[in-house]
Design a protein around this motif. Structure first.
Motif, short mmCIF file in Angstrom:
data_model
loop_
_atom_site.label_atom_id
_atom_site.label_comp_id
_atom_site.label_asym_id
_atom_site.label_seq_id
_atom_site.Cartn_x
_atom_site.Cartn_y
_atom_site.Cartn_z
N ASP A 43 27.50 0.39 -8.30
CA ASP A 43 28.14 1.66 -7.98
C ASP A 43 29.61 1.42 -7.68
O ASP A 43 29.97 0.48 -6.97
CB ASP A 43 27.43 2.30 -6.78
N GLU A 44 30.48 2.28 -8.21
CA GLU A 44 31.92 2.07 -8.05
C GLU A 44 32.38 2.15 -6.60
O GLU A 44 33.43 1.62 -6.25
CB GLU A 44 32.71 3.08 -8.89
N ASN A 45 31.62 2.79 -5.74
CA ASN A 45 32.00 2.92 -4.33
C ASN A 45 31.37 1.86 -3.44
O ASN A 45 31.53 1.90 -2.23
CB ASN A 45 31.61 4.31 -3.82
N LYS A 46 30.66 0.93 -4.04
CA LYS A 46 29.96 -0.09 -3.26
C LYS A 46 30.63 -1.44 -3.41
O LYS A 46 31.04 -1.82 -4.50
CB LYS A 46 28.50 -0.18 -3.71
N SER A 47 30.71 -2.15 -2.32
CA SER A 47 31.25 -3.49 -2.33
C SER A 47 30.09 -4.45 -2.05
O SER A 47 29.28 -4.21 -1.16
CB SER A 47 32.31 -3.62 -1.24
N ILE A 48 29.99 -5.52 -2.80
CA ILE A 48 28.92 -6.49 -2.59
C ILE A 48 29.34 -7.45 -1.50
O ILE A 48 30.34 -8.16 -1.64
CB ILE A 48 28.59 -7.23 -3.90
N THR A 49 28.55 -7.45 -0.43
CA THR A 49 28.86 -8.31 0.71
C THR A 49 27.69 -9.20 1.13
O THR A 49 27.85 -10.07 1.97
CB THR A 49 29.30 -7.47 1.93
N GLN A 50 26.51 -8.97 0.53
CA GLN A 50 25.32 -9.73 0.89
C GLN A 50 24.68 -10.33 -0.36
O GLN A 50 24.72 -9.72 -1.44
CB GLN A 50 24.28 -8.81 1.57
N LEU A 51 24.06 -11.48 -0.21
CA LEU A 51 23.39 -12.13 -1.33
C LEU A 51 22.28 -11.24 -1.90
O LEU A 51 22.04 -11.23 -3.11
CB LEU A 51 22.81 -13.48 -0.89
N SER A 52 21.65 -10.45 -1.06
CA SER A 52 20.58 -9.55 -1.51
C SER A 52 21.09 -8.43 -2.41
O SER A 52 20.30 -7.74 -3.05
CB SER A 52 19.86 -8.96 -0.30
N GLU A 58 21.56 -19.75 -7.81
CA GLU A 58 20.72 -20.89 -7.46
C GLU A 58 19.28 -20.62 -7.90
O GLU A 58 18.62 -21.48 -8.50
CB GLU A 58 20.77 -21.16 -5.95
N THR A 59 18.80 -19.42 -7.65
CA THR A 59 17.46 -19.03 -8.09
C THR A 59 17.38 -19.04 -9.61
O THR A 59 16.37 -19.49 -10.18
CB THR A 59 17.09 -17.63 -7.54
N LEU A 60 18.42 -18.59 -10.28
CA LEU A 60 18.45 -18.62 -11.75
C LEU A 60 18.27 -20.05 -12.26
O LEU A 60 17.49 -20.30 -13.18
CB LEU A 60 19.77 -18.06 -12.29
N SER A 61 18.98 -21.00 -11.66
CA SER A 61 18.90 -22.39 -12.14
C SER A 61 17.50 -22.97 -11.90
O SER A 61 17.00 -23.72 -12.74
CB SER A 61 19.97 -23.25 -11.48
N LEU A 62 16.86 -22.59 -10.80
CA LEU A 62 15.50 -23.07 -10.54
C LEU A 62 14.51 -22.50 -11.55
O LEU A 62 13.60 -23.21 -12.01
CB LEU A 62 15.08 -22.72 -9.11
N GLU A 120 18.80 -5.96 -23.60
CA GLU A 120 19.40 -4.92 -22.78
C GLU A 120 18.30 -4.13 -22.10
O GLU A 120 17.29 -3.82 -22.72
CB GLU A 120 20.28 -4.01 -23.63
N ASN A 121 18.50 -3.83 -20.83
CA ASN A 121 17.54 -3.05 -20.03
C ASN A 121 18.22 -1.79 -19.54
O ASN A 121 19.40 -1.79 -19.21
CB ASN A 121 17.07 -3.85 -18.81
N LYS A 122 17.46 -0.74 -19.44
CA LYS A 122 17.94 0.51 -18.84
C LYS A 122 17.47 0.50 -17.39
O LYS A 122 16.29 0.71 -17.11
CB LYS A 122 17.37 1.71 -19.56
N ILE A 123 18.37 0.18 -16.47
CA ILE A 123 18.02 0.14 -15.05
C ILE A 123 19.05 0.91 -14.25
O ILE A 123 20.12 1.26 -14.76
CB ILE A 123 17.94 -1.30 -14.52
N GLY A 124 18.77 1.09 -13.00
CA GLY A 124 19.73 1.74 -12.10
C GLY A 124 20.78 0.76 -11.62
O GLY A 124 20.77 -0.41 -11.93
N LYS A 125 21.65 1.27 -10.82
CA LYS A 125 22.74 0.47 -10.27
C LYS A 125 22.28 -0.23 -8.99
O LYS A 125 21.39 0.23 -8.31
CB LYS A 125 23.94 1.36 -9.93
N TYR A 126 22.97 -1.31 -8.66
CA TYR A 126 22.76 -1.98 -7.37
C TYR A 126 23.44 -1.16 -6.31
O TYR A 126 24.42 -0.51 -6.52
CB TYR A 126 23.35 -3.39 -7.39
#
Length: 126
Positions: A43-52, A58-62, A120-126
């Motif tokens: 979302d354009e009004n959201k800032s990512i501040t948490q790993l969640s 790291e999970t991707l590499s595992l 490609e997936n049709k999903i919602g926003k984080y």
């Protein structure tokens, strides 16, 4: 409203594994190089501040390591397995997986042979 996308990736991850069409390849193994890129909309009004709120590389590499341990004749099968795992564990709009086999046994001077899978997936926003 603007579309904003983040890309998370793993680039040139080397993994020794036992994939190959020929029985000799499955016995002696080979070095493979993996590239993975996932993009997800934010979302354009959201800032990512948490790993969640993002995709943990790291999970991707595992996941890549675990799926490369399962021997397959075709790299296409490995890529599909990886993509199925990623789809279950993460929300993303687009994925690109490339698996390269080093020095394929063809009697030619080829550094890499590779397969690439995009979804490609049709999903919602984080």
């Amino acid at each position: 409203m603007k579309n904003r996308y983040f890309e998370i990736g793993i680039e040139k991850m080397s993994v020794f594994a036992f994939h190959g069409y020929y029985p000799e390849e499955q016995k002696i193994g080979k070095l493979f190089v993996l590239d993975l890129k996932l993009s997800f909309e934010v979302d354009e009004n959201k800032s990512i501040t948490q790993l969640s709120e993002t995709i943990n590389y790291e999970t991707l590499s595992l996941i890549l390591l675990e799926e490369m341990k399962v021997t397959s004749q075709l790299l296409e099968s490995v890529a599909e397995r990886i993509l199925n795992r990623l789809t279950k564990e993460f929300k993303f709009n687009k994925a690109l997986i490339r698996i390269s086999k080093t020095n394929p046994p063809m009697g030619l001077d080829i550094k890499y042979a590779y397969i690439e899978l995009t979804q490609e997936n049709k999903i919602g926003k984080y």
